[in-house]
Scaffold this active site. Sequence first.
Site, PDB file in Angstrom:
ATOM      1  N   TYR A 132       0.845  -1.207   0.000  1.00 30.74           N
ATOM      2  CA  TYR A 132       0.000   0.000   0.000  1.00 30.74           C
ATOM      3  C   TYR A 132       0.880   1.256   0.000  1.00 30.74           C
ATOM      4  CZ  TYR A 132      -3.721  -3.278   1.360  1.00 30.74           C
ATOM      5  OH  TYR A 132      -4.607  -4.325   1.404  1.00 30.74           O
ATOM      6  N   HIS A 145      -0.259 -12.075   0.795  1.00 30.94           N
ATOM      7  CA  HIS A 145      -1.253 -11.211   0.150  1.00 30.94           C
ATOM      8  C   HIS A 145      -1.829 -11.839  -1.114  1.00 30.94           C
ATOM      9  CE1 HIS A 145      -1.929  -6.567  -0.460  1.00 30.94           C
ATOM     10  NE2 HIS A 145      -3.035  -7.233  -0.643  1.00 30.94           N
ATOM     11  N   LEU A 205     -17.615  -2.942   1.955  1.00 28.20           N
ATOM     12  CA  LEU A 205     -18.530  -1.917   1.426  1.00 28.20           C
ATOM     13  C   LEU A 205     -18.452  -1.878  -0.098  1.00 28.20           C
ATOM     14  CD1 LEU A 205     -17.722   0.871   4.049  1.00 28.20           C
ATOM     15  CD2 LEU A 205     -19.916  -0.301   3.793  1.00 28.20           C
ATOM     16  N   ARG A 218     -15.901  -1.456  -1.888  1.00 23.62           N
ATOM     17  CA  ARG A 218     -15.002  -0.326  -2.191  1.00 23.62           C
ATOM     18  C   ARG A 218     -15.752   1.006  -2.163  1.00 23.62           C
ATOM     19  NH1 ARG A 218     -10.112  -2.624  -4.156  1.00 23.62           N
ATOM     20  NH2 ARG A 218     -10.385  -4.833  -4.478  1.00 23.62           N
ATOM     21  N   PHE A 231     -18.892   1.491  -3.112  1.00 23.38           N
ATOM     22  CA  PHE A 231     -20.036   1.509  -4.033  1.00 23.38           C
ATOM     23  C   PHE A 231     -21.340   1.195  -3.297  1.00 23.38           C
ATOM     24  CE2 PHE A 231     -22.847  -0.049  -7.383  1.00 23.38           C
ATOM     25  CZ  PHE A 231     -22.603   0.832  -8.422  1.00 23.38           C
TER      26      PHE A 231
HETATM   27  N1  LIG Z   1      -6.250  -8.511   0.754  1.00 23.02           N
HETATM   28  C1  LIG Z   1      -6.509  -7.767  -0.297  1.00 23.02           C
HETATM   29  O1  LIG Z   1      -6.192  -8.120  -1.425  1.00 23.02           O
HETATM   30  C2  LIG Z   1      -7.205  -6.455  -0.121  1.00 23.02           C
HETATM   31  C3  LIG Z   1      -7.760  -5.778  -1.226  1.00 23.02           C
HETATM   32  C4  LIG Z   1      -8.419  -4.574  -0.999  1.00 23.02           C
HETATM   33  C5  LIG Z   1      -8.513  -4.053   0.293  1.00 23.02           C
HETATM   34  N2  LIG Z   1      -7.946  -4.718   1.334  1.00 23.02           N
HETATM   35  C6  LIG Z   1      -8.034  -4.204   2.719  1.00 23.02           C
HETATM   36  O2  LIG Z   1      -9.413  -4.085   3.056  1.00 23.02           O
HETATM   37  C7  LIG Z   1      -9.681  -2.768   3.501  1.00 23.02           C
HETATM   38  C8  LIG Z   1     -11.101  -2.368   3.149  1.00 23.02           C
HETATM   39  O3  LIG Z   1     -11.355  -2.516   1.776  1.00 23.02           O
HETATM   40  P1  LIG Z   1     -11.543  -1.286   0.795  1.00 23.02           P
HETATM   41  O4  LIG Z   1     -10.982  -0.071   1.419  1.00 23.02           O
HETATM   42  O5  LIG Z   1     -10.998  -1.727  -0.521  1.00 23.02           O
HETATM   43  O6  LIG Z   1     -13.083  -1.175   0.579  1.00 23.02           O
HETATM   44  P2  LIG Z   1     -14.358  -0.882   1.497  1.00 23.02           P
HETATM   45  O7  LIG Z   1     -13.992  -0.980   2.918  1.00 23.02           O
HETATM   46  O8  LIG Z   1     -15.431  -1.732   0.959  1.00 23.02           O
HETATM   47  O9  LIG Z   1     -14.717   0.624   1.100  1.00 23.02           O
HETATM   48  C9  LIG Z   1     -13.846   1.695   1.346  1.00 23.02           C
HETATM   49  C10 LIG Z   1     -14.410   2.919   0.663  1.00 23.02           C
HETATM   50  O10 LIG Z   1     -15.671   3.241   1.246  1.00 23.02           O
HETATM   51  C11 LIG Z   1     -15.668   4.568   1.749  1.00 23.02           C
HETATM   52  N3  LIG Z   1     -16.434   4.540   3.004  1.00 23.02           N
HETATM   53  C12 LIG Z   1     -16.097   3.919   4.162  1.00 23.02           C
HETATM   54  N4  LIG Z   1     -17.061   4.072   5.076  1.00 23.02           N
HETATM   55  C13 LIG Z   1     -18.032   4.811   4.497  1.00 23.02           C
HETATM   56  C14 LIG Z   1     -19.289   5.304   4.927  1.00 23.02           C
HETATM   57  N5  LIG Z   1     -19.721   5.061   6.154  1.00 23.02           N
HETATM   58  N6  LIG Z   1     -20.013   6.054   4.055  1.00 23.02           N
HETATM   59  C15 LIG Z   1     -19.590   6.304   2.799  1.00 23.02           C
HETATM   60  N7  LIG Z   1     -18.418   5.847   2.336  1.00 23.02           N
HETATM   61  C16 LIG Z   1     -17.649   5.116   3.168  1.00 23.02           C
HETATM   62  C17 LIG Z   1     -14.221   4.925   1.942  1.00 23.02           C
HETATM   63  O11 LIG Z   1     -14.018   6.318   1.771  1.00 23.02           O
HETATM   64  P3  LIG Z   1     -13.249   7.218   2.873  1.00 23.02           P
HETATM   65  O12 LIG Z   1     -11.942   6.554   3.128  1.00 23.02           O
HETATM   66  O13 LIG Z   1     -13.124   8.528   2.198  1.00 23.02           O
HETATM   67  O14 LIG Z   1     -14.147   7.226   4.057  1.00 23.02           O
HETATM   68  C18 LIG Z   1     -13.541   4.141   0.820  1.00 23.02           C
HETATM   69  O15 LIG Z   1     -13.585   4.865  -0.374  1.00 23.02           O
HETATM   70  C19 LIG Z   1      -8.589  -1.919   2.847  1.00 23.02           C
HETATM   71  O16 LIG Z   1      -8.389  -0.700   3.531  1.00 23.02           O
HETATM   72  C20 LIG Z   1      -7.407  -2.845   2.928  1.00 23.02           C
HETATM   73  O17 LIG Z   1      -6.802  -2.771   4.214  1.00 23.02           O
HETATM   74  C21 LIG Z   1      -7.312  -5.911   1.147  1.00 23.02           C
END
Ligand SMILES: NC(=O)c1ccc[n+]([C@@H]2O[C@H](COP(=O)([O-])OP(=O)(O)OC[C@H]3O[C@@H](n4cnc5c(N)ncnc54)[C@H](OP(=O)(O)O)[C@@H]3O)[C@@H](O)[C@H]2O)c1
Length: 338
Positions: free
Chosen positions: A61, A130, A211, A213, A215
Amino acid sequence: MTNGTIGTAALGDQGPEVGVQGLGCMGMSFAYGPVDADASRATLERALELGVTLYDTADAYGAGDNERFLSPFFKAHRDEVVIATKFALAIPPDEPTRRIIRNDPPYVRQAVEASLKRLDVDVIDLYYMHRRDVNVPIEETVGVMAELVREGKVKQLGLSEVTAAELRAAHAVHPIAAVQSEWSLFSRDIEAKVVPAARELGVTLVPYSPLGRGFLTGSFVDAEQDLTADDFRRQHPRFTGDNAAANASLLEPIRAIAEAHGATLGQIALAWVQQRATVHGLPVVPIPGTRKPTRVEENTAATRITLTEEQLAQLEPIAAKVAGTRYADMTFTSAGRE
Ligand SMILES: NC(=O)c1ccc[n+]([C@@H]2O[C@H](COP(=O)([O-])OP(=O)(O)OC[C@H]3O[C@@H](n4cnc5c(N)ncnc54)[C@H](OP(=O)(O)O)[C@@H]3O)[C@@H](O)[C@H]2O)c1
């Protein structure tokens, strides 16, 4: 649960207990548009106050930036936080923008030392592979990860984007505490084989992108129109063109259920993934990512929402209707190896 703090769940069958919702920290340094260090630091502190103890990062990251950014927070709260980081997405020396998957033991050793240095801690609480390099037997990779446990550099082991067979082979070498894979109302592939295997082996499921991402919160529809030029979601097939519009229409039942609960769409998406723990009978610790303290309040509050059987049934058909793959390049995922 008092003072708005969240409950706990076990991380693997040998513990420790962690807050039943973790925090994804990736967006604090890269991938999802402009970063805001002050808001991110406030988010980390607020999350801890609310009982979030599992913090998720990776060496990939921001090419180490995210681990460096989190280090002062982790050091200030070392005994309260469970630090999860990952290796495997390597940067070829001559191509800094490319990533290749590496699982070979010398690389794992090099990666753990680099992460420990950037995090500036003595031990990583949960160390994930990962991504899987199919050219390296998983037993070899987990073998060297187990050596890191014996050497005191790492406490527990995790795997991300693996198949059920890979999980079983790995677990036979050393207990795996957690599998981290995409799991949300839009992405349910792992429910067929990986989740049952995890339940059988006593492995905790850590859903990433719960979430969808962002959406699933309804905060954007078409990534190309609604998000900044540097946002990685513009490359995701689900969030562009006809797919984006079709997928946005799938949010309608979520919206109706949110209204019934006086909740947001995102909270319903998180309550759904949390309730998979009851449905599948294993610990589930989703790691929604946010950089805003108010959103971490909103997201953790979702752990107190219980969806009825009828509401779960209304949400059931959504995933099968989603248009577009999870990533543009699915070779970086476990799809196709199951
Ligand atoms: N192992 C893997 O391959 C892999 C892949 C992807 C992600 N990850 C991990 O999983 C974590 C979470 O996944 P993700 O960040 O991809 O997706 P997510 O948690 O599904 O969604 C994150 C997105 O949602 C927004 N958000 C969060 N809470 C919100 C709310 N209450 N209202 C409106 N928007 C909201 C965030 O914006 P803001 O930040 O602006 O609030 C961000 O743009 C990552 O941070 C990472 O640590 C791992």
